[in-house]
Design a protein around this motif. Sequence first.
Motif, PDB file in Angstrom:
ATOM      1  N   GLN A  48      20.536  -4.127 -29.956  1.00 34.92           N
ATOM      2  CA  GLN A  48      21.117  -3.051 -30.760  1.00 34.92           C
ATOM      3  C   GLN A  48      22.280  -2.379 -30.032  1.00 34.92           C
ATOM      4  O   GLN A  48      23.307  -2.064 -30.636  1.00 34.92           O
ATOM      5  N   VAL A  49      22.122  -2.155 -28.737  1.00 36.16           N
ATOM      6  CA  VAL A  49      23.217  -1.553 -27.959  1.00 36.16           C
ATOM      7  C   VAL A  49      24.400  -2.522 -27.900  1.00 36.16           C
ATOM      8  O   VAL A  49      25.557  -2.106 -28.040  1.00 36.16           O
ATOM      9  N   ASP A  50      24.119  -3.807 -27.735  1.00 30.87           N
ATOM     10  CA  ASP A  50      25.196  -4.805 -27.733  1.00 30.87           C
ATOM     11  C   ASP A  50      25.985  -4.757 -29.045  1.00 30.87           C
ATOM     12  O   ASP A  50      27.216  -4.875 -29.037  1.00 30.87           O
ATOM     13  N   ARG A  51      25.299  -4.585 -30.162  1.00 31.16           N
ATOM     14  CA  ARG A  51      25.972  -4.486 -31.464  1.00 31.16           C
ATOM     15  C   ARG A  51      26.885  -3.272 -31.518  1.00 31.16           C
ATOM     16  O   ARG A  51      28.011  -3.343 -31.988  1.00 31.16           O
ATOM     17  N   GLU A  76      18.035   2.003 -16.851  1.00 30.76           N
ATOM     18  CA  GLU A  76      17.640   0.860 -16.019  1.00 30.76           C
ATOM     19  C   GLU A  76      17.741  -0.445 -16.797  1.00 30.76           C
ATOM     20  O   GLU A  76      18.234  -1.447 -16.279  1.00 30.76           O
ATOM     21  N   ARG A  77      17.268  -0.444 -18.035  1.00 28.25           N
ATOM     22  CA  ARG A  77      17.311  -1.653 -18.863  1.00 28.25           C
ATOM     23  C   ARG A  77      18.756  -2.073 -19.144  1.00 28.25           C
ATOM     24  O   ARG A  77      19.071  -3.263 -19.104  1.00 28.25           O
ATOM     25  N   LEU A  78      19.624  -1.106 -19.420  1.00 27.22           N
ATOM     26  CA  LEU A  78      21.021  -1.440 -19.703  1.00 27.22           C
ATOM     27  C   LEU A  78      21.733  -1.968 -18.461  1.00 27.22           C
ATOM     28  O   LEU A  78      22.523  -2.909 -18.542  1.00 27.22           O
ATOM     29  N   ILE A  79      21.455  -1.382 -17.319  1.00 21.67           N
ATOM     30  CA  ILE A  79      22.072  -1.857 -16.077  1.00 21.67           C
ATOM     31  C   ILE A  79      21.615  -3.291 -15.777  1.00 21.67           C
ATOM     32  O   ILE A  79      22.418  -4.150 -15.413  1.00 21.67           O
ATOM     33  N   LYS A  80      20.325  -3.564 -15.973  1.00 25.64           N
ATOM     34  CA  LYS A  80      19.817  -4.932 -15.775  1.00 25.64           C
ATOM     35  C   LYS A  80      20.482  -5.907 -16.744  1.00 25.64           C
ATOM     36  O   LYS A  80      20.651  -7.081 -16.429  1.00 25.64           O
ATOM     37  N   ALA A  81      20.874  -5.409 -17.920  1.00 24.39           N
ATOM     38  CA  ALA A  81      21.539  -6.254 -18.916  1.00 24.39           C
ATOM     39  C   ALA A  81      23.040  -6.390 -18.645  1.00 24.39           C
ATOM     40  O   ALA A  81      23.745  -7.059 -19.395  1.00 24.39           O
ATOM     41  N   GLY A  82      23.536  -5.734 -17.592  1.00 21.24           N
ATOM     42  CA  GLY A  82      24.933  -5.891 -17.206  1.00 21.24           C
ATOM     43  C   GLY A  82      25.856  -4.738 -17.546  1.00 21.24           C
ATOM     44  O   GLY A  82      27.051  -4.794 -17.253  1.00 21.24           O
TER      45      GLY A  82
END
Length: 110
Positions: A48-51, A76-82
Amino acid sequence: MPVSKADLMVRRTGGLLIDVRTPEEWKQTGVPVTAHTVSVDDSDFIYQVDRITGGDKSQRIALICRTGDLSGQARERLIKAGYQNVTIVAGGVSGPNGWIDADLPVRPYR
């Protein structure tokens, strides 16, 4: 980041404010008018954030929750996702010195 800076970041620089609380919490207090609503509890949170960002991992993002705890998990989840430019809004929506205390506008969530 203080709520006033988060508000300015969104309105003046095109940064994104994402409210990561649950729909029940959004209904209780409303949602900051400039915020996207994506619950950190959703299994497709990153998608959803990528969208919203169009996949731009350098997009400036401020995360807000009730008082600051969920925002830390989401960050933390967003940082792990790049994602590289993610901050937390101090005070959250309803905490001391938060969005509501600063008299910033909220909209109802339906």
